[in-house]
Design an enzyme around this catalytic site. Sequence first.
Site, PDB file in Angstrom:
ATOM      1  N   GLY A  48       0.854  -1.180   0.000  1.00 22.72           N
ATOM      2  CA  GLY A  48       0.000   0.000   0.000  1.00 22.72           C
ATOM      3  C   GLY A  48       0.886   1.225   0.000  1.00 22.72           C
ATOM      4  O   GLY A  48       2.050   1.140   0.379  1.00 22.72           O
ATOM      5  N   THR A  49       0.357   2.350  -0.449  1.00 19.89           N
ATOM      6  CA  THR A  49       1.256   3.486  -0.625  1.00 19.89           C
ATOM      7  C   THR A  49       0.941   4.702   0.237  1.00 19.89           C
ATOM      8  O   THR A  49       1.253   4.692   1.413  1.00 19.89           O
ATOM      9  CB  THR A  49       1.381   3.841  -2.101  1.00 19.89           C
ATOM     10  OG1 THR A  49       0.084   3.815  -2.668  1.00 19.89           O
ATOM     11  CG2 THR A  49       2.227   2.823  -2.808  1.00 19.89           C
ATOM     12  N   THR A  50       0.311   5.742  -0.295  1.00 24.03           N
ATOM     13  CA  THR A  50       0.397   7.032   0.398  1.00 24.03           C
ATOM     14  C   THR A  50      -0.791   7.337   1.316  1.00 24.03           C
ATOM     15  O   THR A  50      -1.946   7.190   0.917  1.00 24.03           O
ATOM     16  CB  THR A  50       0.523   8.161  -0.647  1.00 24.03           C
ATOM     17  OG1 THR A  50       1.554   7.776  -1.548  1.00 24.03           O
ATOM     18  CG2 THR A  50       0.869   9.468   0.003  1.00 24.03           C
ATOM     19  N   ALA A 223       3.486   4.593  -7.737  1.00 23.92           N
ATOM     20  CA  ALA A 223       2.797   3.632  -6.874  1.00 23.92           C
ATOM     21  C   ALA A 223       1.601   4.239  -6.157  1.00 23.92           C
ATOM     22  O   ALA A 223       0.890   3.557  -5.427  1.00 23.92           O
ATOM     23  CB  ALA A 223       3.769   3.060  -5.847  1.00 23.92           C
TER      24      ALA A 223
END
Lengths: 283, 265
Positions: A48-50, A223
């Site tokens: 998972g990213t931001t 991403a």
Amino acid sequence: MNDARIPTAYMQPGTSSFSDFLSEHAPDLLPARKSLPAGSAADIAPHGTTIVAATFPGGLVMAGDRRATMGNVIAQRDIEKVFPADEYSVVGIAGTAGLAVEMVRLFQVELEHYEKIEGSILSLDGKANRLSALIRANLGMAMQGLAVVPMFAGYDLAQGTGRIFGYDVTGGRHEERSFFTVGSGSLFARGALKKLYRDNLTEAECVTLTVQALYDAADDDSATGGPDLSRRIFPVIYVVTADGARKLADEEVGSIADAVVAARMGRPDGPNAPILPGEEARR
Amino acid sequence: MSMPFYVSPEQLMKDRADFARKGIARGRSLVAVQYADGVLFVSENPSQALHKVSEIYDRIAFAAVGRYNEFENLRIAGVRLADMRGYSYDRRDVTGRGLANAYAQTLGTIFSSGGEKPYEVEIFVAEVGDSIEDDTIYRLTYEGRVADEHGYAVMGGDAETVAAYLADHYADGATLEVALGVAVAALGHATEGGQTTDRVIPVGDLEVAVLDRTRTQPRKFARIRPARIEELLGERGPSEAAPAEAPEPPLSADSDDDPPVAPPL
């Protein structure tokens, strides 16, 4: 529940911590209790990213994009990475998605369990410390590439303000006064927040601010997913105030995202901040 | 050689049951009442810290009378069982029936085992469903019996008098105001030597909680605070606190009976 007598361990008073109870009586259920073969496992599971969070007078907003990646592949485009931890706090996750979601589930039960057994809610610092312990337990896996780096934020009922806590992989925590970001796109999102954040935002402005920051993260980080206008997939946004944590409806976030994207059609880099104090921002 | 006295199994069980019943009857009554939006619990409990009614899980609540330390252990066990099951499976897999079963097995085993003192407790496990028909109240007794209750249920203290009052005044599908009014009046109702008296219980002495299916959060349990109770009950006339509860005699001080005799060598 099986049909025999409740095991003695359940009846013994002592710990009010669910994870402590698990580690004594069902350690296999703990997400961090797995031993991995040597080597890096970083590329085998979606990441998972931001996540971004910002406070406003009387509360805070936490928002997360919807993308999970596995190397160059988009593993999932509608993953949710911000969760309510309890009535007055939220937790957002970056890192190995499978482990992170499991850690959040454990954290949610941990807080509710304490509340039910003790009859009172943990302090916000107490909750933040419990999350530290859960992250620290995952250190071995983090060393092999399966790191989980959450962000925790909540409304402090005692202080009457929104507070944000950031973590590192060793469980170290630090409090952020105004805004914070984690994940691969966090640098870009933080840059946007730095320029746009003010300490007298309204709730609606603060929500728009987080959408702007996520847009900037998606702009420069492959991403991180931006607002998906064709599929109508928008960031997950929670607002936490004295009334508790509330997830914004898709339509609500959708109309904000539409406005943000429309403005970027004219100015792709987003809103302009003044260079010198006192100077008006140039459009 | 010692010669143990023979006690028939019937007598042994009767003695243990009498012992448990006596302990339970010492405290005040607790009522559970079904109303339009779920299940309401009311008891007269001046302590703000030691609860008789508590939350177990999203839709499940626990209420108990009797010896505090014993039902507190059962409550904690219930919370752990429910959280463990919900964590390892799913939140929807935690059911009141499963919990009632576990309690029944536990109480039953303790009651019939020779080595342990029977628990002096009686328990309600209530679960709220999507409609009145899906709401359930289970009664668990000290010997592990389970009964499914409908409408209203009373335990502890002068349960018969309170139940008789509710039998006359309870109506299905009442609003919270009406259900609370009836439940509080029932607890204040007493019969002594053929004389009935009705006492107005002070708001501060009431412990009130609901399982309310209309709550938007997944957790349907809520305590009702004194200010709200006052608002719901309306004007009731001068209130009167209950006479002080008979102190619980310590377990070993049954001095009326013959003192235990050491077995001859």
